[in-house]
Motif scaffolding. Structure first.
Motif, mmCIF file in Angstrom:
data_model
loop_
_atom_site.group_PDB
_atom_site.id
_atom_site.type_symbol
_atom_site.label_atom_id
_atom_site.label_comp_id
_atom_site.label_asym_id
_atom_site.label_seq_id
_atom_site.Cartn_x
_atom_site.Cartn_y
_atom_site.Cartn_z
ATOM 1 N N ALA A 1 -0.108 5.066 3.092
ATOM 2 C CA ALA A 1 -1.261 4.213 3.762
ATOM 3 C C ALA A 1 -1.331 3.739 5.075
ATOM 4 C CB ALA A 1 -1.777 3.464 2.815
ATOM 5 N N PHE B 1 0.787 -1.286 -0.123
ATOM 6 C CA PHE B 1 -0.059 -0.001 -0.088
ATOM 7 C C PHE B 1 0.762 1.118 -0.129
ATOM 8 C CE2 PHE B 1 -2.586 -3.187 2.001
ATOM 9 C CZ PHE B 1 -3.787 -3.297 1.165
ATOM 10 N N HIS C 1 -2.739 0.213 -3.381
ATOM 11 C CA HIS C 1 -3.259 1.476 -3.013
ATOM 12 C C HIS C 1 -3.605 1.909 -4.192
ATOM 13 C CE1 HIS C 1 0.813 2.206 -3.809
ATOM 14 N NE2 HIS C 1 1.160 3.430 -3.519
ATOM 15 N N TYR D 1 -6.104 5.106 -1.114
ATOM 16 C CA TYR D 1 -5.860 5.679 0.152
ATOM 17 C C TYR D 1 -6.149 6.990 0.058
ATOM 18 C CZ TYR D 1 -3.979 7.005 4.766
ATOM 19 O OH TYR D 1 -3.880 7.537 5.899
#
Length: 461
Positions: free
Chosen positions: A284, A280, A353, A374
């Motif tokens: 995030a 991610f 993400h 995110y």
């Protein structure tokens, strides 16, 4: 003939440093001298993360220097509004000093004189400093051409009643800037998804100031592929695509964290087309209940998975808990050589993400995506993946407006979406087709390869 000397200035975030470092490596390969200016904190992180401990300030032939960002020790650099306030005040003067030092060092060493500033488009304020000191200038966009178009079109969005003069949505629903561009919800504009809503006016102001300074650049470059973003290039045909800036062979790209080199051996031990890769990015953060649901959802798939959980995103106790929940099939690491992982034959999909670097790195390897955006441009990138290219699925609906709490995505949903993604053969076919488009662009005679050659000719002129 003396080679040109380029000073490179990224926005001080991991996702901006990496593509500019990749571009710097390309320039060095073409005989251009490159000096790369990170903020002092990021400079220390990058050098500290390198495997080599010889104390060198060169990264694969790119000279590394540092500049203050205006924040004190311990201040939160992930508060983008505070970071923008600080460097807007401090960095123009510090950049002028840095240009003087780099120029003096070059002259005293009898090497290439500093001739160009190549700055992140989010640092376009730097062009006036460079021009004052006699440097030529080019802007680099690490995001998609659609993201560049969206930011440059803020006056049109205001005029059309999409947002108000503060950049806030005036109506709910989706819109497109132009045909063939990804649809975007009015609540998912990048400047309204950049952290604490209280900092949104500062972020918007920085975007508008940088937009106004872009005209000082002789070239506006973007890390994308012409053939993937026809709609955005129809709006802004002068923007030059150079992507995907993904290394065919590994070169250090300025990682802030040490990469776990054991990932490669672990992947080698897994069956081909079996591993779910989960990462991610550098910003995030999930709370503990969501991390647990994700760990259990991955375990429920009965597939091997490699999951990156950054050192600053979970405590050591949480990490140990996640490793226990991962069981024998799962591997949880703090950071890894992502390009190597995505190119590995055992990797079957990317739970991401949807940062633009990750999007391109997955795309160039023909991988299907499971999208979990995110902040900032990640919602637009998800729209490309799920609605334009149709090479992935969304994990769950995001919160409705900036600052609104997201609902916990349950383990059964996560397991179900992974199985749905991997069971959709048409998604895989489309992903492989996009891989071929991206690879052709950077091959001999490809659109991005030609553009890079023309840019090198420009800075040599």
């Amino acid at each position: 003939m003396v080679a040109p000397h380029v000073l490179v200035l990224p926005f001080p975030a991991q996702g901006h440093v990496i593509p500019l470092m990749e571009l710097s490596h390309r320039l060095v390969e073409h005989g251009v001298k490159v000096t790369f200016a990170n903020t002092e904190l990021n400079h220390g992180l990058i050098l500290g993360a390198l495997v080599s401990k010889d104390g060198s300030s060169s990264l694969g032939g790119v000279d590394m220097v540092s500049i203050p960002d205006g924040l004190g020790d311990g201040e939160d650099r992930k508060n983008l509004a505070r970071l923008a306030e600080a460097f807007s005040e401090v960095m123009p003067g510090e950049l002028e000093k840095l240009i003087g030092r780099v120029s003096d060092c070059s002259v005293s060493a009898g090497s290439e004189k500093l001739t160009w500033l190549l700055a992140d488009a989010s640092m376009a304020w730097a062009f006036s400093v460079a021009r004052k000191l006699g440097l030529r200038t080019a802007a680099f966009n690490p995001s998609s051409a659609a993201m560049f178009a969206m930011r440059m079109s803020i006056p049109k969005l205001i005029m059309d009643g999409v947002v108000d003069e503060k950049g806030l949505p005036k109506r709910r629903g989706t819109f497109r800037l132009a045909p063939a561009m990804p649809p975007l919800d009015t609540t998912e504009l990048s400047w309204n998804r950049a952290g604490d809503p209280k900092g949104q006016p500062v972020i918007l102001d920085l975007i508008l100031r940088n937009n106004a300074a872009t005209h000082l650049a002789e070239a506006v470059l973007v890390n994308t592929v012409q053939e993937l973003e026809h709609g955005a290039f129809a709006l802004f045909p002068e923007v030059v695509p150079l992507g995907p800036l993904v290394s065919a062979e590994y070169k250090p790209a300025g990682s802030f964290w040490a990469e776990d080199d054991t990932c490669a051996a672990w992947l080698d031990a897994q069956p081909a087309g079996s591993v779910v890769y989960v990462a991610f990015g550098s910003f995030a953060i999930f709370d503990r209940p969501q991390l647990i649901e994700l760990a259990e959802g991955l375990a429920l798939t009965s597939r091997p998975f490699l999951w990156v959980v950054r050192p600053d995103s979970a405590s050591e106790q949480w990490l140990e808990d996640l490793r226990d929940r991962a069981g024998p099939r799962g591997r949880v690491v703090s950071w890894c050589p992502q390009q190597l992982v995505l190119a590995h034959a055992s990797t079957v999909c990317f739970l991401s993400h949807c940062g633009w670097n990750s999007t391109l790195e997955g795309l160039v390897n023909g991988l299907p995506f499971l999208c979990w955006p995110y902040f900032t441009d990640q919602f637009l990138n998800r729209s490309y993946i799920c609605e334009v290219w149709r090479t992935g699925l969304q994990v769950a609906s995001p919160p409705g407006i900036a600052g609104e709490e997201a609902q916990i995505v349950k383990r059964e949903v996560i397991r179900g979406r992974i199985e749905e993604l991997l069971g959709d053969k048409e998604i895989k076919v489309r992903a492989l087709a996009l891989r071929d488009v991206a690879q052709r662009a950077v091959s001999d005679g490809g659109s991005s390869r030609r553009n890079l050659t023309q840019f090198v000719d420009l800075i040599r002129g």
